[in-house]
Design a protein around this motif. Structure first.
Motif, PDB file in Angstrom:
ATOM      1  N   ILE A 185       0.838  -1.206   0.000  1.00 24.33           N
ATOM      2  CA  ILE A 185       0.000   0.000   0.000  1.00 24.33           C
ATOM      3  C   ILE A 185       0.867   1.249   0.000  1.00 24.33           C
ATOM      4  O   ILE A 185       0.620   2.208  -0.754  1.00 24.33           O
ATOM      5  CB  ILE A 185      -0.942  -0.012   1.230  1.00 24.33           C
ATOM      6  CG1 ILE A 185      -1.955  -1.155   1.109  1.00 24.33           C
ATOM      7  CG2 ILE A 185      -1.661   1.328   1.352  1.00 24.33           C
ATOM      8  CD1 ILE A 185      -2.866  -1.295   2.311  1.00 24.33           C
ATOM      9  N   ASP A 186       1.895   1.255   0.849  1.00 26.02           N
ATOM     10  CA  ASP A 186       2.764   2.435   0.927  1.00 26.02           C
ATOM     11  C   ASP A 186       3.514   2.668  -0.387  1.00 26.02           C
ATOM     12  O   ASP A 186       3.695   3.812  -0.816  1.00 26.02           O
ATOM     13  CB  ASP A 186       3.765   2.273   2.073  1.00 26.02           C
ATOM     14  CG  ASP A 186       3.097   2.373   3.432  1.00 26.02           C
ATOM     15  OD1 ASP A 186       1.971   2.896   3.497  1.00 26.02           O
ATOM     16  OD2 ASP A 186       3.691   1.914   4.427  1.00 26.02           O
ATOM     17  N   ALA A 187       3.954   1.582  -1.047  1.00 23.41           N
ATOM     18  CA  ALA A 187       4.661   1.729  -2.322  1.00 23.41           C
ATOM     19  C   ALA A 187       3.718   2.264  -3.404  1.00 23.41           C
ATOM     20  O   ALA A 187       4.122   3.102  -4.229  1.00 23.41           O
ATOM     21  CB  ALA A 187       5.255   0.391  -2.750  1.00 23.41           C
ATOM     22  N   LEU A 188       2.479   1.803  -3.399  1.00 21.87           N
ATOM     23  CA  LEU A 188       1.507   2.315  -4.368  1.00 21.87           C
ATOM     24  C   LEU A 188       1.198   3.781  -4.105  1.00 21.87           C
ATOM     25  O   LEU A 188       1.018   4.566  -5.049  1.00 21.87           O
ATOM     26  CB  LEU A 188       0.228   1.475  -4.307  1.00 21.87           C
ATOM     27  CG  LEU A 188       0.337   0.049  -4.852  1.00 21.87           C
ATOM     28  CD1 LEU A 188      -0.959  -0.716  -4.605  1.00 21.87           C
ATOM     29  CD2 LEU A 188       0.667   0.059  -6.338  1.00 21.87           C
ATOM     30  N   CYS A 189       1.140   4.170  -2.840  1.00 18.86           N
ATOM     31  CA  CYS A 189       0.921   5.584  -2.503  1.00 18.86           C
ATOM     32  C   CYS A 189       2.120   6.425  -2.930  1.00 18.86           C
ATOM     33  O   CYS A 189       1.958   7.568  -3.387  1.00 18.86           O
ATOM     34  CB  CYS A 189       0.665   5.730  -1.007  1.00 18.86           C
ATOM     35  SG  CYS A 189      -0.931   5.080  -0.471  1.00 18.86           S
ATOM     36  N   LEU A 190       3.317   5.881  -2.770  1.00 21.85           N
ATOM     37  CA  LEU A 190       4.517   6.568  -3.240  1.00 21.85           C
ATOM     38  C   LEU A 190       4.448   6.791  -4.741  1.00 21.85           C
ATOM     39  O   LEU A 190       4.745   7.876  -5.254  1.00 21.85           O
ATOM     40  CB  LEU A 190       5.747   5.748  -2.869  1.00 21.85           C
ATOM     41  CG  LEU A 190       7.115   6.412  -3.048  1.00 21.85           C
ATOM     42  CD1 LEU A 190       7.386   7.378  -1.895  1.00 21.85           C
ATOM     43  CD2 LEU A 190       8.224   5.354  -3.088  1.00 21.85           C
ATOM     44  N   ALA A 236       3.298   8.706   2.463  1.00 22.28           N
ATOM     45  CA  ALA A 236       3.913   8.090   1.284  1.00 22.28           C
ATOM     46  C   ALA A 236       3.568   8.873   0.024  1.00 22.28           C
ATOM     47  O   ALA A 236       4.420   9.079  -0.850  1.00 22.28           O
ATOM     48  CB  ALA A 236       3.448   6.642   1.154  1.00 22.28           C
ATOM     49  N   VAL A 237       2.312   9.334  -0.090  1.00 17.42           N
ATOM     50  CA  VAL A 237       1.925  10.158  -1.232  1.00 17.42           C
ATOM     51  C   VAL A 237       2.732  11.460  -1.247  1.00 17.42           C
ATOM     52  O   VAL A 237       3.241  11.892  -2.297  1.00 17.42           O
ATOM     53  CB  VAL A 237       0.416  10.473  -1.186  1.00 17.42           C
ATOM     54  CG1 VAL A 237       0.046  11.475  -2.279  1.00 17.42           C
ATOM     55  CG2 VAL A 237      -0.396   9.194  -1.345  1.00 17.42           C
ATOM     56  N   ALA A 238       2.885  12.080  -0.070  1.00 13.19           N
ATOM     57  CA  ALA A 238       3.630  13.335   0.026  1.00 13.19           C
ATOM     58  C   ALA A 238       5.099  13.131  -0.331  1.00 13.19           C
ATOM     59  O   ALA A 238       5.695  13.943  -1.051  1.00 13.19           O
ATOM     60  CB  ALA A 238       3.501  13.903   1.435  1.00 13.19           C
ATOM     61  N   ILE A 239       5.701  12.039   0.152  1.00  9.31           N
ATOM     62  CA  ILE A 239       7.102  11.765  -0.157  1.00  9.31           C
ATOM     63  C   ILE A 239       7.268  11.513  -1.650  1.00  9.31           C
ATOM     64  O   ILE A 239       8.219  11.988  -2.274  1.00  9.31           O
ATOM     65  CB  ILE A 239       7.612  10.561   0.665  1.00  9.31           C
ATOM     66  CG1 ILE A 239       7.706  10.946   2.139  1.00  9.31           C
ATOM     67  CG2 ILE A 239       8.972  10.093   0.154  1.00  9.31           C
ATOM     68  CD1 ILE A 239       8.067   9.797   3.050  1.00  9.31           C
ATOM     69  N   GLY A 240       6.351  10.764  -2.246  1.00  7.05           N
ATOM     70  CA  GLY A 240       6.420  10.525  -3.685  1.00  7.05           C
ATOM     71  C   GLY A 240       6.351  11.812  -4.482  1.00  7.05           C
ATOM     72  O   GLY A 240       7.048  11.971  -5.495  1.00  7.05           O
ATOM     73  N   ALA A 241       5.538  12.764  -4.010  1.00  6.55           N
ATOM     74  CA  ALA A 241       5.433  14.053  -4.705  1.00  6.55           C
ATOM     75  C   ALA A 241       6.704  14.870  -4.558  1.00  6.55           C
ATOM     76  O   ALA A 241       7.105  15.579  -5.486  1.00  6.55           O
ATOM     77  CB  ALA A 241       4.234  14.831  -4.157  1.00  6.55           C
TER      78      ALA A 241
END
Length: 231
Positions: free
Chosen positions: A37-42, A128-133
């Motif tokens: 889940i965290d990787a997909l959010c990333l 994770a979404v924020a870090i990916g951004a």
């Protein structure tokens, strides 16, 4: 159009080889509480920024054929070329400089995983979404290459459908830096952990050599195309 295709291919290669995003994905899959889940959010955060930047470039640059727009694109290509050449030369020369250990730390310290990777121990999907951004925004070489490729597509006589298809393919190619370790995690089962750790170690040890030549080649191409358009 002839210049845009090499720009797209090189940008896709540079983005797909992004060590920062790949190491972040491996850290999430190795230490996260909800790895998948965290990787997909990333991946979601990373992709959102790519799509937003594509929309911004499309909105800001005038239509093809405008003299002002062509000059703007040429100046932008020169700027990107100089920026990438500086990053590439730093990768090539930096480790050999006698004062490199003062600026970048000693070799044994540089080969350790970056300290920011420890933050993934308490990761949430929103973080994770924020870090990916943020990952793309703190990778100036990746960002510059991507922006240059986007303006190359915008500045050539592509139809709207072709332009959209090229941008989608470019985004998917750059997503490979996250999709590849994610695919290894899903496909390899229990062996995935060892494979991902070896990949992370290789990236830490060879990051400089693996990216320098790509930055130099694309920097020369971008600088040359910009200067030729200005002359």
């Amino acid at each position: 159009m002839n210049q845009a295709i090499p720009q797209l291919i090189t940008a896709a290669l540079v983005g797909a080889m992004s060590p920062v995003a790949t190491m972040a994905t491996i850290a999430v899959l190795s230490t996260g509480r909800r790895p998948l889940i965290d990787a997909l959010c990333l991946l979601l955060g990373w992709t959102i920024v790519l799509v937003v930047l594509a929309g911004a470039i499309r909105a800001l640059l005038p239509e093809h054929g405008s003299a002002v727009s062509e000059q703007t694109r040429a100046v932008f290509n020169v700027f990107v070329g100089v920026l990438l050449l500086s990053f590439g030369l730093r990768q090539v020369i930096g480790a050999r400089h006698p004062l490199a250990h003062v600026v970048e730390g000693r070799e044994e310290l540089r080969q350790r995983p970056p300290g920011w990777m420890n933050a993934f121990d308490k990761l949430t999907p929103l973080k994770a979404v924020a870090i990916g951004a943020v990952l793309l925004l703190v990778s100036p070489a990746d960002l510059a290459v991507y922006m240059s490729a986007l303006q190359g597509v915008s500045g050539n006589a592509f139809s709207a459908g072709t332009r959209l298809l090229l941008v989608v393919l470019l985004v998917l190619a750059i997503d490979l830096c996250i999709l590849i370790p994610l695919g290894i995690y899903l496909a390899m089962g229990e062996r995935a952990h060892g494979i991902l750790l070896r990949l992370r170690s290789w990236l830490i040890d060879n990051n400089r050599r693996a990216t320098a030549w790509v930055l130099l080649v694309f920097g020369l191409f971008s600088l040359g195309s910009g200067i030729s358009a200005l002359v």
